[in-house]
Structures are given as C-alpha cells and as structure tokens.
Write an enzyme that holds these catalytic residues in place. Structure first.
Site, PDB file in Angstrom:
ATOM      1  N   CYS A   1       0.829  -1.194   0.000  1.00 12.99           N
ATOM      2  CA  CYS A   1       0.000   0.000   0.000  1.00 12.99           C
ATOM      3  C   CYS A   1       0.868   1.251   0.000  1.00 12.99           C
ATOM      4  O   CYS A   1       2.081   1.191   0.122  1.00 12.99           O
ATOM      5  CB  CYS A   1      -0.857   0.023   1.258  1.00 12.99           C
ATOM      6  SG  CYS A   1      -1.935  -1.402   1.383  1.00 12.99           S
TER       7      CYS A   1
ATOM      8  N   GLY B   1      -0.680   0.624  -4.991  1.00 11.27           N
ATOM      9  CA  GLY B   1      -1.966   0.019  -4.676  1.00 11.27           C
ATOM     10  C   GLY B   1      -3.032   0.634  -5.542  1.00 11.27           C
ATOM     11  O   GLY B   1      -3.160   1.864  -5.586  1.00 11.27           O
TER      12      GLY B   1
ATOM     13  N   ASN C   1       0.874   0.877   5.835  1.00  8.59           N
ATOM     14  CA  ASN C   1       1.525   0.092   4.783  1.00  8.59           C
ATOM     15  C   ASN C   1       2.407  -0.931   5.490  1.00  8.59           C
ATOM     16  O   ASN C   1       3.241  -0.568   6.306  1.00  8.59           O
ATOM     17  CB  ASN C   1       2.378   1.001   3.888  1.00  8.59           C
ATOM     18  CG  ASN C   1       3.263   0.221   2.911  1.00  8.59           C
ATOM     19  OD1 ASN C   1       4.362   0.666   2.604  1.00  8.59           O
ATOM     20  ND2 ASN C   1       2.823  -0.915   2.433  1.00  8.59           N
ATOM     21  N   GLY C   2       2.212  -2.190   5.143  1.00  7.43           N
ATOM     22  CA  GLY C   2       3.012  -3.248   5.766  1.00  7.43           C
ATOM     23  C   GLY C   2       2.125  -4.402   6.156  1.00  7.43           C
ATOM     24  O   GLY C   2       0.986  -4.512   5.688  1.00  7.43           O
TER      25      GLY C   2
ATOM     26  N   TYR D   1      11.718  -3.658  -7.468  1.00  9.95           N
ATOM     27  CA  TYR D   1      10.472  -3.549  -8.223  1.00  9.95           C
ATOM     28  C   TYR D   1       9.485  -2.515  -7.690  1.00  9.95           C
ATOM     29  O   TYR D   1       8.873  -1.782  -8.453  1.00  9.95           O
ATOM     30  CB  TYR D   1       9.763  -4.906  -8.239  1.00  9.95           C
ATOM     31  CG  TYR D   1       8.354  -4.840  -8.786  1.00  9.95           C
ATOM     32  CD1 TYR D   1       8.117  -4.816 -10.161  1.00  9.95           C
ATOM     33  CD2 TYR D   1       7.245  -4.768  -7.935  1.00  9.95           C
ATOM     34  CE1 TYR D   1       6.821  -4.734 -10.674  1.00  9.95           C
ATOM     35  CE2 TYR D   1       5.958  -4.689  -8.448  1.00  9.95           C
ATOM     36  CZ  TYR D   1       5.758  -4.678  -9.805  1.00  9.95           C
ATOM     37  OH  TYR D   1       4.484  -4.586 -10.302  1.00  9.95           O
TER      38      TYR D   1
HETATM   39  P1  AMP Z   1       4.950 -13.267 -12.684  1.00 11.42           P
HETATM   40  O1  AMP Z   1       4.323 -12.879 -13.969  1.00 11.42           O
HETATM   41  O2  AMP Z   1       3.963 -13.894 -11.740  1.00 11.42           O
HETATM   42  O3  AMP Z   1       6.178 -14.091 -12.812  1.00 11.42           O
HETATM   43  O4  AMP Z   1       5.370 -11.920 -11.960  1.00 11.42           O
HETATM   44  C1  AMP Z   1       6.490 -11.250 -12.380  1.00 11.42           C
HETATM   45  C2  AMP Z   1       6.126  -9.909 -12.911  1.00 11.42           C
HETATM   46  O5  AMP Z   1       5.300  -9.212 -11.989  1.00 11.42           O
HETATM   47  C3  AMP Z   1       7.403  -9.115 -13.116  1.00 11.42           C
HETATM   48  O6  AMP Z   1       7.351  -8.591 -14.414  1.00 11.42           O
HETATM   49  C4  AMP Z   1       7.356  -8.026 -12.058  1.00 11.42           C
HETATM   50  O7  AMP Z   1       7.579  -6.793 -12.661  1.00 11.42           O
HETATM   51  C5  AMP Z   1       5.970  -8.103 -11.457  1.00 11.42           C
HETATM   52  N1  AMP Z   1       6.006  -8.313  -9.986  1.00 11.42           N
HETATM   53  C6  AMP Z   1       6.872  -9.012  -9.281  1.00 11.42           C
HETATM   54  N2  AMP Z   1       6.548  -9.011  -7.972  1.00 11.42           N
HETATM   55  C7  AMP Z   1       5.447  -8.279  -7.845  1.00 11.42           C
HETATM   56  C8  AMP Z   1       4.614  -7.873  -6.749  1.00 11.42           C
HETATM   57  N3  AMP Z   1       4.867  -8.261  -5.511  1.00 11.42           N
HETATM   58  N4  AMP Z   1       3.559  -7.100  -7.000  1.00 11.42           N
HETATM   59  C9  AMP Z   1       3.292  -6.731  -8.244  1.00 11.42           C
HETATM   60  N5  AMP Z   1       4.010  -7.074  -9.301  1.00 11.42           N
HETATM   61  C10 AMP Z   1       5.089  -7.833  -9.131  1.00 11.42           C
END
Ligand code: AMP
Length: 480
Positions: free
Chosen positions: A23, A49, A125-126, A265
C-alpha cells in the site's frame, strides 16, 4: 478474566491466510489545502496500490472522510464535491491493494474511529505478523471488529490502552505488534508517523512551506513541490502539531532491514529511499547482472516498465545495444495487481505487444526485474518468438523468488512461486527461453554497494530470496 497473550498457543507468524497488503500512505499537517495535496500525493503513489483509495481530514472542528474502490483520480477528481467535502488543514490518505480477494469497502483505509479521548484515524503500509493471534485474543475479550485487516488490531489496542495521552496509547499498542509497518495517523490536531523497529517499509518526511508531509516515497513530495527532509528512522514516531515536530522512539531500534524488493520492483524509479535513488539501484543491479551472466546477443530488450532501468544498466555494462522490443500499453494496471489468475493472464496480453520490426531475426536478451509465478515471462518469451526473434535469453534482475513475503509485499504462497518448485533449468524450459539466468544474492548486494551479503547481519530484508525472515518472533506484552 482477560487472557494474557502469552497464554495463547504460539501461532506461526507466517500464516498464509492472513491479509497482506502492499500500500501507499500519505499525510500532511499545516496547509489549508491538505485535502488537495493528499489527493496529488496519493496519485503519485498509485503504483503501490490500485484497488481502492481513501482519505481522512481534520478541519479544526470535525473529521471528514471518503473511501472508494478504484484509482485516486476516479475518486478524487479536481473540483469534485467529494474532494471539496474533505477540506482541512490535516489529512492522511491511503492506496490499497488487497491480496486475499477481500477488497471490500469496509477494509479500505484510513480507518476513522471515535475513542474516549477523541477521534483517531490511521493508515498502514506493511503487514503485522502477530495480527491474527492478537485479533483472536481481542475478540475473545470483547472487541468487535469492523474489518478483516491487520491494521484494525492497532485500533483496538489503542482503545484498550491505559495510557493517558493518545501518543502514549499508540506507542503502547505498537509495542504489542510485530512485523512491518509504516503508519500515518491523525489524533485530533496532530499528525503522527511511525516506522517499525526494523524499518522494513519506507516512510519519508518532507516540507512544503510550514507544512510537514509524510509519505511512502519521495515521488509524492515532488508532485506537490515539497522538499525532502529525511527518512523516518526505524522505531521512530514523529508527532507533528502546531508546535512543530517532535520525535520519539517507540522501542529499541533494531538493525535496519529495509525491504530490498522496494529497490528491485516496488518503488517508483524516480523516488529516493534510504538515501539511494531507486533508478540508480536498478541500473546498478542490471550492470552487475551483465557482469555475472552475459551472453552474446544483438539486443538487450527490457520488459517494460519494470525491467527498463535494469536493462539499461545491463546494456551499458555489456555494450550490447538497448532497444524497446516490447511496447507497453499504459492504460492497464500492473499485471500482478489483480486478484484472480484469469485477470492476471489477460492483463499480461493487454499490457505488452512485440515491436516486431526491432526483434525479428535477432538474438535478444530480455531483462525483467523478477519472476514470481512465471506468468509474465511465459507470455513475453512466446511473444518474442512469434515476432521472429532468433533466440531469446531471459535475464532477471533479482535472485530467484523462493519464499513468500510476510511484511507487506504481495508474493503468493510458496507452492505458486515458480522458483520454489523448479530448478533454473526447468524454469527455462517452462518459460520457453533459450537460456535463463538470475543475478546472485551476492551480486545483488554488490550492486547495492556491499562486497557481498553479510550472512550474520544482512543490510536488507531479502527473505523472499533467502527465506531468512528478520521478524519471526511474536514479541508483545499483553493486552492492557
Ligand atoms: P509473474 O508474472 O507472476 O512471474 O510476476 C512477475 C512480474 O510481476 C514481473 O514482471 C514483475 O515486474 C511483477 N512483480 C513481481 N513481484 C510483484 C509484486 N509483488 N507485486 C506486483 N508485481 C510484481
């Protein structure tokens, strides 16, 4: 008789069913347009979020609030009655992403409650790892919960505190919770900001004229023309009022374990956290990745937007030309930030398209920040092949994600994490790439300016890659 928490059975703090959130929080004190500036700040923090947003303000006489499903702009449009009704000189706001499908209005923050001592508003947030146990105990002893969030536990602990002043009450409440929290709160005419003792989630302090601002990231200061002052320290509580700003420690400061995934990220690249530019950190990680795992190719292609800075760093280090071989449609939310698998899959297709002219007939290195479930990588590699790429080499600017996060970043259960189930070779076959490599954990720490990861005292929380969780004990006293 009231049960002491210590009498309750030890629960595993890493409960898969607990509500986890990633968040944004924002707060401002001392500007007659606090509500407008909060809407702008929340807009800058939209990436943290996207499911719901809310604001609470105080105008000197009464508290005002609004909560809505959807983006900040959909709920707080300029000149709208909603926004005008939130007029005040103090305000806090929250952008919410729920991960358990409980995206109900009752769970949207900030929460506003009337306590014996006055009004109390809070946004978080957390993720609190002992929230479920505290909640069970609170319910058994008479508390009635209005939401399913961990944050509400704090409210009940504040309500039950025997301390006289609200700041003392909040401090006592926080001494009973474990986990990650960056909080903003309004208690009558005071704005309060707090960070957990390990400083896992970010919270920064800024100033605009005489007004003080608290926010998850510095990009929320830039949008309103505010100046960055400093990060709130781990275990620090700041209380901002007409008398200025006062700082307290809520407990002993523990070694800082800032979330490394914020750099990889989660945070916006134009933010600076803990004195480090997120953009530069990402470029440095990409550079280190190229040192560790380069391969001969014609082009370095980022998976936009998350892979762009790392791909740039990779290209600069390797000398291989950088090209935008994938174009992103910006009118789709983050792929991951959708509660169902079906939503995630179509999200990837709606979001990216191959720039065929660029990739056809080429050996390409695709750079992304992480592989979680593998949904994005599978689609993107296929897309590159269909666009005529000769070979596709996937390079990932983080170590394999093998463990869930329990401190507020949404990573799924271990059995849904591709790297927890498969070897790198198997993952490579599964996503259909010609080769696959991840930056090593030591390489990641080198990119962050260390010689290697110090196993005795790592500088960051890197539990998603190492399984070493900095906060596992549920340390608390009792419900007062
Ligand atoms: P996936 O498609 O499930 O392998 O997720 C990887 C993709 O989602 C990558 O391109 C990241 O940029 C993004 N990503 C990774 N971790 C998160 C997260 N916790 N929340 C949102 N997006 C994420």
């Amino acid at each position: 008789m009231m049960k002491r928490l210590a009498d309750l059975p030890e629960s595993d703090g890493h409960n898969q069913d607990s509500l986890q959130e990633e968040c944004a929080v924002f707060g401002i004190y001392g500007n007659s347009e606090a509500h407008l500036l909060t809407a702008l700040g929340l807009h800058a923090l939209q990436h943290r979020g996207q499911e719901a947003t809310g604001m609470v303000s105080f105008d000197g006489e009464k508290f005002n609030y609004f909560k809505g499903i959807g983006h900040v702009g959909e709920n707080f449009s300029a000149g709208s009655k909603t926004l005008n009704d939130l007029k005040g000189h103090v305000a806090i706001g929250h952008n919410r992403y729920s991960t358990t499908g409980l995206n109900e209005v009752r769970n949207i923050q900030p929460f506003l409650t009337e306590m014996g001592f006055g009004n109390f508003a809070i946004a978080h947030n957390g993720n609190l790892i002992n929230a479920e146990r505290l909640r069970t105990s609170l319910v058994e002893t008479g508390s009635l919960f209005q939401s399913t969030t961990d944050t509400e536990v704090i409210i009940h602990l504040v309500a039950r505190s025997h301390q006289n002043d609200p700041v003392g009450r909040l401090t006592e409440a926080l001494q009973q919770v474990s986990g990650a929290y960056a909080l903003v709160s309004v208690v009558d005419d005071q704005l309060i900001g707090v960070r957990d003792p390990n400083g896992i989630r970010p919270l920064i302090l800024g100033k605009l004229g005489d007004a003080y601002i608290l926010a998850s990231e510095t990009c929320a200061l830039d949008i309103i023309g505010a100046k960055f002052i400093r990060d709130i320290e781990p275990a620090e509580m700041v209380v901002i009022s007409k008398d200025g700003i006062k700082s307290h420690k809520i407990s002993t400061k523990k070694p800082s374990r800032f979330c490394i995934f914020e750099y990889i990220y989660f945070a916006r690249p134009d933010s600076s956290l803990e004195g480090r530019s997120v953009y530069q950190a990402r470029k440095d990680i990409g550079g280190e990745l190229a040192k560790e795992a380069n391969i001969a190719a014609d082009l370095v292609v980022p998976v936009p937007d998350s892979g762009v800075p790392a791909a740039l760093g990779y290209a600069q280090q390797s000398g291989i030309p950088f090209e935008l071989g994938i174009i992103r449609n910006h009118y789709v939310g983050r792929t991951f930030i959708q509660p169902t698998e079906a939503g995630r899959t179509s999200g990837v297709m709606m979001k990216h398209n191959a720039n065929s002219e660029i990739v056809a007939g080429k050996d390409i290195i695709l750079v992304d920040d992480s592989i979680v479930r593998g949904t994005t990588s599978r689609k993107i590699v296929t897309m590159m092949r269909e666009a005529g790429a000769k070979s596709v080499h996937m390079r990932i600017a983080s170590p394999p994600t093998t463990n869930p996060c329990f401190y507020g970043v949404d990573t799924p259960e271990k059995d849904k994490l591709m790297a927890a189930k498969l070897t790198i070779k198997e993952m490579c076959a599964e996503i259909g790439a010609d080769s696959l490599a991840f930056i090593s954990i030591d390489g990641l720490y080198r990119a962050m300016g260390e010689k290697a990861r110090n196993p005795d005292l790592p500088q960051f929380c890197d539990a998603c890659f190492t399984g070493e969780y900095p906060v596992i004990e549920t340390s608390y006293n009792k419900i007062a």
